[in-house]
Design an enzyme around this catalytic site. Structure first.
Site, short mmCIF file in Angstrom:
data_model
loop_
_atom_site.label_atom_id
_atom_site.label_comp_id
_atom_site.label_asym_id
_atom_site.label_seq_id
_atom_site.Cartn_x
_atom_site.Cartn_y
_atom_site.Cartn_z
N ARG A 1 0.90 -1.23 -0.01
CA ARG A 1 -0.03 -0.01 0.03
C ARG A 1 0.79 1.30 -0.05
O ARG A 1 0.46 2.24 -0.45
CB ARG A 1 -1.01 -0.14 1.12
N GLU B 1 6.86 -9.14 14.43
CA GLU B 1 6.63 -9.39 15.98
C GLU B 1 6.92 -10.55 16.45
O GLU B 1 7.53 -10.78 17.58
CB GLU B 1 4.96 -9.23 16.00
#
Length: 181
Positions: free
Chosen positions: A64, A101
């Site tokens: 994006r 993460e």
């Protein structure tokens, strides 16, 4: 940015609970991109601090960030540089490992995408933990770029990414915030 504009932009982002996994609320900007007025206003607001400034390149993070970055590059009359996942660019690349993460991944940029001393704005749709943006900044700096700013439509401040990028000495511009994940 006016509170009204922030409200309108926030309302144009779709929230999808429990995606990609339970407990996560995915902030989907495709609805903002599909709204011509919201998209234009977001791009105009992102570039406002650099209107009339020298910006050589805008670097967008896959995927994006390509959409937003292309629009930002057009607005500031600069070139556009894609930062992609490993193995997706056809020419000689430099690569940077960055933290996720849970684990790590790699991003790449063409070795000749920026020249030493070029002023670059980094763009992506959202900043969460800041791992990808941190890796992109390190990659751009490795090529000698001066990263003058990092811009994101959405900030998830509870995850600390924007603070991490500011700690690298890069000004951060975000338009809207969502609490939580």
């Amino acid at each position: 940015m006016t509170p009204e504009l922030a409200h309108d932009l926030k309302a144009s982002v779709r929230s999808i609970p429990d995606y990609p996994k339970p407990g996560i609320v995915f902030r989907d900007i495709t609805t903002l991109l599909g709204d011509p007025r919201a998209f234009r206003r977001a791009v105009d607001e992102l570039v406002q601090p650099w209107a009339g400034s020298k910006v050589d390149k805008v670097a967008g993070i896959e995927a994006r960030g390509f959409i937003i970055g292309g629009a930002v590059a057009h607005q500031v009359s600069s070139g556009f540089v894609p930062i992609r996942k490993k193995g997706k660019l056809p020419h000689t690349c430099v690569s940077m490992e960055y933290a996720l993460e849970y684990g790590t991944d790699h991003i790449e940029i063409h070795v000749d995408a920026v020249k030493p001393g070029e002023r670059v704005i980094l763009v992506d749709d959202l900043i969460a933990t800041g791992g990808t943006a941190e890796g992109a900044i390190k990659l751009l700096r490795q090529l000698g770029a001066e990263v003058v700013a990092a811009c994101f439509i959405v900030d998830l401040p509870d995850l600390g990414g924007a603070a991490k990028i500011r700690a690298m000495g890069v000004p951060v511009r975000t338009l809207i915030e969502f609490g939580g994940h």
